[in-house]
Write an enzyme that holds these catalytic residues in place. Structure first.
Site, short mmCIF file in Angstrom:
data_model
loop_
_atom_site.label_atom_id
_atom_site.label_comp_id
_atom_site.label_asym_id
_atom_site.label_seq_id
_atom_site.Cartn_x
_atom_site.Cartn_y
_atom_site.Cartn_z
N SER A 22 0.86 -1.25 -0.15
CA SER A 22 0.03 -0.05 0.11
C SER A 22 0.95 1.08 0.08
O SER A 22 2.08 1.21 0.42
CB SER A 22 -0.81 0.11 1.33
N TYR A 62 -2.26 -0.78 10.37
CA TYR A 62 -2.15 -1.04 8.95
C TYR A 62 -0.81 -0.57 8.34
O TYR A 62 -0.13 -1.43 7.52
CB TYR A 62 -3.19 -0.29 8.35
#
Length: 346
Positions: free
Chosen positions: A173, A186
């Site tokens: 990501s 995350y």
């Protein structure tokens, strides 16, 4: 004379750079990979980005293995893919469990003879202030985003090494490049995956195994409905859902997957998806202190404060935290319906 020497040196430098770029383009073309008849394993392949990748790999003529934890989602995904003419095997698998992963890879190999492409896509998203996050949140994120790919890679490596070829795609990501506030578990786990993936590429190249790191920005996959929210649940959902679904800040999952498959086909080292993500990564690399100050300002003035009390430590899904009209997030809602992000009853 000096000016003449400088011009000659400049020409040599330009020529050298041009030669390097040409050599890289030639090597990239030689790495081109035909997915027809290849076996592609996709973790988290039953919904969202994983399902979109499955559709496009199937269109390339690949055999699919979908690995996912929930029993109903893989079944629904398999039926939909078979209706489109795909050859699919669904295997219940928890990527955080090494034994479960080894069984899944063994079943895929027994069914199709080998695994050619591994796509580590399984993921979880936890949004909320750091005060609401617990050690368990970090452990869950690391278990899925780092240890999951670790297990799958080590399960598939022996056969890829024996054949002297294979492709591994790790879906990280932009949060693995830049530490965004209210996404700490995350982003910590995605940073770990980026490091693991980049190191793998360097160490496995001599085995004929090509590793690609993918760092998407925001995509319209429908995942905002299954993300986990802590703190002020509705407010956290609001900023996340708007960012994740509006066309100015997010890209379509189909366009993102087209770029992912192209990066895998040509064996690219890394691809960052979406113009805003590219710009953010470049800016962060050039001006890290300015970026840190900007993110601190966003945390203080835009994101919800961390004063929700004991209820703030309880996780709620996007379905439970909805606070934005579906009309506003219509693109995301349609993506959720298309990509198996809705409950079976819906």
């Amino acid at each position: 004379m000096t000016n003449s020497n400088e011009r000659i040196a400049g020409l040599w430098l330009a020529g050298g750079i041009g030669a390097l770029l040409l050599a890289n383009a030639v090597a990239r073309a030689r790495r081109a990979y035909d997915f027809s008849g290849r076996t592609v394993v996709i973790t988290g392949g039953s919904r969202g980005l994983g399902l979109v990748m499955a559709r496009q790999f199937a269109a390339e003529g690949a055999f699919l293995v979908l690995a996912a934890r929930k029993d109903d989602e893989p079944d629904r995904a398999e039926r939909a893919l078979r209706e489109q003419g795909a050859t699919v095997l669904t295997v219940p698998c928890d990527v955080t469990d090494e034994l479960s992963v080894r069984r899944m890879i063994a079943e895929a190999t027994d069914c199709f003879g080998k695994v050619d492409v591994l796509v580590n896509n399984a993921g979880v998203i936890q949004a909320g202030p750091m005060e609401s996050m617990t050690r368990e949140d970090y452990e869950q994120a690391l278990a899925v985003h780092f240890w999951g790919p670790y297990h799958t890679v080590h399960a598939v490596l022996p056969q890829m090494r024996a054949r002297g070829e294979g492709r591994i795609v790790n879906i990280s990501s932009i949060g693995g490049k830049i530490a965004f506030p209210h996404l700490l578990p995350y982003t910590v786990s995605k940073f770990a995956l980026v490091g693991f993936s980049q190191g793998l590429r360097a160490e496995l190249r001599h085995n004929g195994i090509v590793v690609t790191t993918v760092c998407p920005g925001l995509m319209r996959t429908g995942s905002h409905l299954n993300a986990q929210f802590k703190g002020r649940h509705e407010e956290e959902y609001r900023w996340f859902a708007l960012s994740d679904t509006l066309p100015g800040s997010s890209m379509s999952a189909e366009r993102a997957v087209g770029q992912i498959i192209r990066a895998c086909r040509y064996g690219d080292a890394e691809t960052i998806l979406s113009l805003p993500a590219h710009a953010a990564a470049l800016f962060n690399g050039l001006f890290p202190e300015v970026m840190a100050d900007m993110l601190a300002c966003v945390n203080q003035s835009v994101l919800p404060p961390a004063d929700a009390g004991a209820e703030g430590t309880v996780a709620q899904t996007g379905f439970e935290s909805r606070s934005v009209s579906p009309v506003i997030t219509a693109l995301g809602e349609r993506s959720a319906a298309r990509n198996n992000e809705l409950p079976a009853a819906a």
